[in-house]
Write an enzyme that holds these catalytic residues in place. Sequence first.
Site, PDB file in Angstrom:
ATOM      1  N   ALA A  32       0.796  -1.236   0.000  1.00 15.55           N
ATOM      2  CA  ALA A  32       0.000   0.000   0.000  1.00 15.55           C
ATOM      3  C   ALA A  32       0.823   1.278   0.000  1.00 15.55           C
ATOM      4  CB  ALA A  32      -0.998   0.035   1.158  1.00 15.55           C
ATOM      5  N   ALA A  33       2.135   1.179  -0.154  1.00 17.94           N
ATOM      6  CA  ALA A  33       2.934   2.408  -0.232  1.00 17.94           C
ATOM      7  C   ALA A  33       2.551   3.210  -1.471  1.00 17.94           C
ATOM      8  CB  ALA A  33       4.417   2.072  -0.258  1.00 17.94           C
ATOM      9  N   GLY A  34       2.426   2.526  -2.603  1.00 14.48           N
ATOM     10  CA  GLY A  34       2.019   3.217  -3.819  1.00 14.48           C
ATOM     11  C   GLY A  34       0.620   3.784  -3.723  1.00 14.48           C
TER      12      GLY A  34
END
Length: 310
Positions: free
Chosen positions: A257-259
Amino acid sequence: MSKEVKPGRVLVVGSINTDLVARAPHLPRPGETISGQEFSQVAGGKGGNQAVAAARIGARVAMVGRVGKDANGAQRVKDLEAEGIDCAGIEIDAVQPTGVAMVTVSDDGQNTIVVVAGSNGEFTPEGVARHEAAIKASDVVVCQLETPWDSVHATLALARRLGKITVLNPAPATGPLPAEWLPLVDYLVPNEVEAAILAGLPVESQSGARRAALELQRGGARNVIVTLGAQGAYLLPEGGEGMHFPAPQVRAVDTTAAGDTFIGVFAAQLAARQPLEGAISLAQRAASISVTRAGAQPSIPTRAEVESAA
């Protein structure tokens, strides 16, 4: 959001999943069985994650998508509503179950993900048309590729016709986008792997990111931002010079979920009419915080957390 910044309206059209996450010492090789250290079940889906990121940074957010008529679907809607997200556009599928992602996270923070679309795969262009009012009420419309491509295209086309800012996160990318798509995209935001697939060029450095961004801009995308993980991000703006944004240096625990955190925060800043460079910098700071925490939506920071880390 600070008093000087008026929050805008972000509409996320896309996937809603339940993530089944296993932590392990390393990612298993083909045919290898390894012992996991920990298991969790958390809210996910690229669309849901991006909606949460936009909401936590201060935008007014609505979500359009599809969940199953099951316990996972009910919980996912409840989770999104708890973030203050308008879920009136989430439809219930009486046949297909809520989408699921099976995630393995290694000790060095890398991951592998297998997604089973479930009800996400039943979101059709007709479904998009049913939510024209939600698109009309938004400032920025965000899409990904975890729902059928024809529904993504229908969303971009309708948003463009209604004069909205469009953001496309082309993930997961399996090949080049249809030629008619890119002219509908104001901000195309792939990571380095996705940029390479879309442009048909290697992206292993800033110079590779620039070449891929130029190719995608020639195809019609107005602005291209290639996210490069620990190497930061490369921006090629419409009619301007390219620019590299170094990433904050952190110890990654889980990159899941960083992107999506980057996309959601960036979209929120666009909706608030904030300068492009500042929007990217804030999105990078939020993403850098997210990788220091486990899970998808549980890892996404609030505006207060991002500002305190500045």
